[in-house]
Scaffold this motif. Sequence first.
Motif, mmCIF file in Angstrom:
data_model
loop_
_atom_site.group_PDB
_atom_site.id
_atom_site.type_symbol
_atom_site.label_atom_id
_atom_site.label_comp_id
_atom_site.label_asym_id
_atom_site.label_seq_id
_atom_site.Cartn_x
_atom_site.Cartn_y
_atom_site.Cartn_z
ATOM 1 N N THR A 107 0.831 -1.207 0.000
ATOM 2 C CA THR A 107 0.000 0.000 0.000
ATOM 3 C C THR A 107 0.863 1.254 0.000
ATOM 4 O O THR A 107 1.775 1.393 0.816
ATOM 5 N N PHE A 108 0.544 2.153 -0.924
ATOM 6 C CA PHE A 108 1.157 3.479 -0.973
ATOM 7 C C PHE A 108 0.063 4.482 -0.626
ATOM 8 O O PHE A 108 -0.890 4.638 -1.396
ATOM 9 N N ALA A 109 0.186 5.128 0.521
ATOM 10 C CA ALA A 109 -0.787 6.123 0.955
ATOM 11 C C ALA A 109 -0.167 7.506 0.800
ATOM 12 O O ALA A 109 0.866 7.800 1.400
ATOM 13 N N HIS A 110 -0.797 8.341 -0.012
ATOM 14 C CA HIS A 110 -0.322 9.700 -0.288
ATOM 15 C C HIS A 110 -1.319 10.672 0.356
ATOM 16 O O HIS A 110 -2.527 10.558 0.115
ATOM 17 N N HIS A 111 -0.814 11.604 1.135
ATOM 18 C CA HIS A 111 -1.692 12.534 1.841
ATOM 19 C C HIS A 111 -1.157 13.953 1.656
ATOM 20 O O HIS A 111 0.047 14.186 1.768
ATOM 21 N N VAL A 112 -2.063 14.891 1.387
ATOM 22 C CA VAL A 112 -1.684 16.304 1.280
ATOM 23 C C VAL A 112 -2.519 17.124 2.252
ATOM 24 O O VAL A 112 -3.678 16.822 2.501
ATOM 25 N N GLU A 113 -1.896 18.131 2.801
ATOM 26 C CA GLU A 113 -2.615 19.091 3.634
ATOM 27 C C GLU A 113 -1.973 20.451 3.420
ATOM 28 O O GLU A 113 -0.796 20.547 3.066
ATOM 29 N N THR A 114 -2.770 21.480 3.632
ATOM 30 C CA THR A 114 -2.235 22.828 3.419
ATOM 31 C C THR A 114 -2.453 23.679 4.655
ATOM 32 O O THR A 114 -3.458 23.572 5.339
ATOM 33 N N THR A 115 -1.474 24.498 4.886
ATOM 34 C CA THR A 115 -1.560 25.601 5.841
ATOM 35 C C THR A 115 -1.069 26.792 5.034
ATOM 36 O O THR A 115 -1.737 27.183 4.096
ATOM 37 N N ASP A 116 0.112 27.276 5.302
ATOM 38 C CA ASP A 116 0.687 28.310 4.441
ATOM 39 C C ASP A 116 1.434 27.676 3.269
ATOM 40 O O ASP A 116 1.682 28.320 2.258
ATOM 41 N N ARG A 117 1.788 26.397 3.404
ATOM 42 C CA ARG A 117 2.427 25.616 2.341
ATOM 43 C C ARG A 117 1.719 24.275 2.268
ATOM 44 O O ARG A 117 0.968 23.914 3.150
ATOM 45 N N THR A 118 2.016 23.515 1.234
ATOM 46 C CA THR A 118 1.445 22.176 1.101
ATOM 47 C C THR A 118 2.422 21.171 1.701
ATOM 48 O O THR A 118 3.616 21.217 1.410
ATOM 49 N N THR A 119 1.910 20.294 2.523
ATOM 50 C CA THR A 119 2.702 19.204 3.092
ATOM 51 C C THR A 119 2.227 17.910 2.459
ATOM 52 O O THR A 119 1.029 17.614 2.449
ATOM 53 N N VAL A 120 3.165 17.156 1.911
ATOM 54 C CA VAL A 120 2.861 15.879 1.267
ATOM 55 C C VAL A 120 3.560 14.775 2.041
ATOM 56 O O VAL A 120 4.762 14.872 2.314
ATOM 57 N N THR A 121 2.804 13.740 2.372
ATOM 58 C CA THR A 121 3.361 12.594 3.080
ATOM 59 C C THR A 121 3.046 11.332 2.284
ATOM 60 O O THR A 121 1.930 11.158 1.803
#
Length: 139
Positions: A84-98
């Motif tokens: 499994t490859f789980a890709h997650h994005v979230e934003t505040t002042d920048r985008t964080t990708v995990t």
Amino acid sequence: MTQIAEATATSTAAPAAFFAKWADMATWPEWNQDTEWVRLDGPFAEGSTGTLKPKGGPKTRFVIEKLTDTEFIDVSKLFGARLTFAHHVETTDRTTVTVRISIDGPLGWFWTKVLGGDLAKSVGADLNALVAVAEGVPA
């Protein structure tokens, strides 16, 4: 489920830029050093299937298990295991990708020995290359 690797990066690119690159699977080899080619059988949508050819490895079928506006999860079917490859994005002042890579199934221990080290070594570099592409910089 055993976690094999995880990488996180921040970017000035919007989350949509990452989803656009993930959706354009034919271009994955441009930023994913372990991938020879990827073919998606239908639209970039939950439930769609495809085939991935890792460099030096056999073709592997996968399914898009989950797709939301913040998450993309694809699962490759290996003999006796699921990768499994789980890709997650979230934003505040920048985008964080995990990106988190995990494996489960009765032969997960075997595939962790076979694939785990290489995946752990490459996930960070691949994510950094994806960030560069999403930001419009050649990888």
